[in-house]
Design a protein around this motif. Structure first.
Motif, PDB file in Angstrom:
ATOM      1  N   SER A   1       0.837  -1.194   0.000  1.00  0.00           N
ATOM      2  CA  SER A   1       0.000   0.000   0.000  1.00  0.00           C
ATOM      3  C   SER A   1       0.872   1.244   0.000  1.00  0.00           C
ATOM      4  O   SER A   1       2.085   1.183   0.238  1.00  0.00           O
ATOM      5  CB  SER A   1      -0.910   0.008   1.225  1.00  0.00           C
ATOM      6  N   HIS A   2       0.244   2.401  -0.261  1.00  0.00           N
ATOM      7  CA  HIS A   2       0.997   3.653  -0.228  1.00  0.00           C
ATOM      8  C   HIS A   2       1.562   3.915   1.165  1.00  0.00           C
ATOM      9  O   HIS A   2       2.693   4.405   1.296  1.00  0.00           O
ATOM     10  CB  HIS A   2       0.107   4.814  -0.672  1.00  0.00           C
ATOM     11  N   TRP A   3       0.776   3.607   2.203  1.00  0.00           N
ATOM     12  CA  TRP A   3       1.273   3.807   3.555  1.00  0.00           C
ATOM     13  C   TRP A   3       2.430   2.854   3.851  1.00  0.00           C
ATOM     14  O   TRP A   3       3.397   3.231   4.496  1.00  0.00           O
ATOM     15  CB  TRP A   3       0.152   3.594   4.559  1.00  0.00           C
ATOM     16  N   GLY A   4       2.332   1.620   3.390  1.00  0.00           N
ATOM     17  CA  GLY A   4       3.412   0.665   3.594  1.00  0.00           C
ATOM     18  C   GLY A   4       4.702   1.100   2.913  1.00  0.00           C
ATOM     19  O   GLY A   4       5.792   0.951   3.472  1.00  0.00           O
ATOM     20  N   ILE A   5       4.594   1.646   1.699  1.00  0.00           N
ATOM     21  CA  ILE A   5       5.783   2.140   1.002  1.00  0.00           C
ATOM     22  C   ILE A   5       6.407   3.294   1.764  1.00  0.00           C
ATOM     23  O   ILE A   5       7.632   3.356   1.930  1.00  0.00           O
ATOM     24  CB  ILE A   5       5.403   2.572  -0.429  1.00  0.00           C
TER      25      ILE A   5
ATOM     26  N   PRO B   1      12.773   4.661   6.406  1.00  0.00           N
ATOM     27  CA  PRO B   1      14.132   4.173   6.741  1.00  0.00           C
ATOM     28  C   PRO B   1      15.217   4.738   5.835  1.00  0.00           C
ATOM     29  O   PRO B   1      16.349   4.950   6.286  1.00  0.00           O
ATOM     30  CB  PRO B   1      14.009   2.650   6.577  1.00  0.00           C
ATOM     31  N   LEU B   2      14.900   4.986   4.565  1.00  0.00           N
ATOM     32  CA  LEU B   2      15.897   5.526   3.651  1.00  0.00           C
ATOM     33  C   LEU B   2      16.226   6.986   3.942  1.00  0.00           C
ATOM     34  O   LEU B   2      17.259   7.489   3.502  1.00  0.00           O
ATOM     35  CB  LEU B   2      15.420   5.386   2.204  1.00  0.00           C
ATOM     36  N   THR B   3      15.359   7.658   4.655  1.00  0.00           N
ATOM     37  CA  THR B   3      15.568   9.081   4.967  1.00  0.00           C
ATOM     38  C   THR B   3      15.959   9.288   6.430  1.00  0.00           C
ATOM     39  O   THR B   3      15.710  10.346   7.001  1.00  0.00           O
ATOM     40  CB  THR B   3      14.289   9.891   4.664  1.00  0.00           C
ATOM     41  N   LYS B   4      16.580   8.301   7.024  1.00  0.00           N
ATOM     42  CA  LYS B   4      16.955   8.389   8.439  1.00  0.00           C
ATOM     43  C   LYS B   4      17.791   9.623   8.758  1.00  0.00           C
ATOM     44  O   LYS B   4      17.521  10.302   9.757  1.00  0.00           O
ATOM     45  CB  LYS B   4      17.688   7.115   8.856  1.00  0.00           C
TER      46      LYS B   4
END
Length: 304
Positions: free
Chosen positions: A202-206, A213-216
């Motif tokens: 889902s969009h929320w899951g993405i 996590p990629l924008t930590k």
């Protein structure tokens, strides 16, 4: 017999000696002098910045009569100030209120701003640029313009005198953090997100499982910025807080200053000691997150 030396061979030999650790060349000497000057300038700037805090710590260990003697090493060392400050003011309660407000403000503004930034960076829809421009335009409004309408809203909701107005408006995000996080999201490749969509995410899951996590690094920067802003905020506590049991640290320090500073009692040792107690948590927090903070600033600046 050996051949006579020539200017070319002399230059070559001098260069080899220099590379082998011999006499420095003029260029190498010039760089060394420049480096020393840079280091001296950095040390001077460091001293200028940390001197007030060192003075504050030193003054907190002095009796009242020696607080302003401008000596970094106390002539009379005492720990009594750190005992008296907890009796003169409800510091523990003020610290708890400040931590509560700061954590709620930092978490809510980070999540809400990240959601808005993700929408502006991932989705393609008509009017996206115009809406994003409107969001950025809100940064042009001075805080004094919205101060009275915001107060009237919270007063109508019956929240004046509580801690809610100090953090709840962060539920709607911040234009500055939205811009910062959007720039980072735009630098992420879309392939992992498209693959996740094909797999049924889902969009929320993405957003929550991949994008966040990629924008930590950028998330850590946002958290630290807002944590510092909420921890040191004095304006809103002055407007909304009435009772000392709801005071935050900045509002409590203002009360101490009124009572023991300019109020006539002149207990400056209490004020400087309370200032040290409230400053140390921010320093510790920065040292714990400095690696992510520096990485986030560097990588966010190169995105978009």
């Amino acid at each position: 017999m050996s051949a006579a030396s020539t200017p070319v061979t002399d230059v070559a030999r001098a260069s080899e000696v220099s590379r082998a650790g011999g006499l420095p060349t003029p260029n190498r000497r010039r760089w060394s002098v420049r480096r020393v000057l840079v280091l001296l300038a950095l040390v001077a700037c460091t001293v200028v910045f940390i001197y007030p805090f060192i003075w504050l710590i030193s003054a907190s260990f002095k009796p009242r009569s020696q607080v302003f003697d401008n000596k970094l090493i106390p002539e009379t060392f005492t720990l009594q100030n750190y005992v008296d400050v907890w009796h003169e003011a409800p510091m523990a309660l003020w610290l708890f209120n400040t931590v509560l407000v700061t954590v709620l403000a930092a978490v809510t503004v980070t999540i809400s701003s990240a959601m808005v930034a993700w929408g502006f960076s991932y989705f393609r829809f008509r009017g996206r640029g115009f809406l994003f421009g409107l969001v950025l335009a809100t940064m042009m409004l001075p805080g004094a313009v919205t101060m009275i309408p915001t107060f009237l809203i919270w007063d109508a909701l019956g929240q004046v005198g509580t801690l809610t107005p100090l953090w709840a408006q962060n539920l709607f995000g911040s234009a500055f953090y939205i811009f910062l996080l959007r720039q980072f999201f735009l630098g992420l490749p879309r392939d992992p997100f498209e693959a996740a969509r094909i797999d049924g995410a889902s969009h929320w899951g993405i957003f929550w499982r991949i994008a966040m996590p990629l924008t930590k690094p950028a998330i850590v920067v946002t958290l630290l910025f807002e944590f510092q802003a909420a921890w040191t905020d004095l304006m809103r506590p002055l407007i909304y807080l009435r009772d000392s049991s709801t005071f935050t640290i900045p509002r409590g320090l203002k009360a101490l200053l009124d009572q023991y500073g300019f109020g006539g009692n002149w207990h400056w040792e209490i004020i400087v000691t309370a200032s040290v107690i409230t400053t140390i948590p921010m320093i510790v927090l920065f040292f714990l997150g400095q690696r992510h903070f520096i990485e986030g600033i560097a990588t966010t600046g190169s995105k978009g």
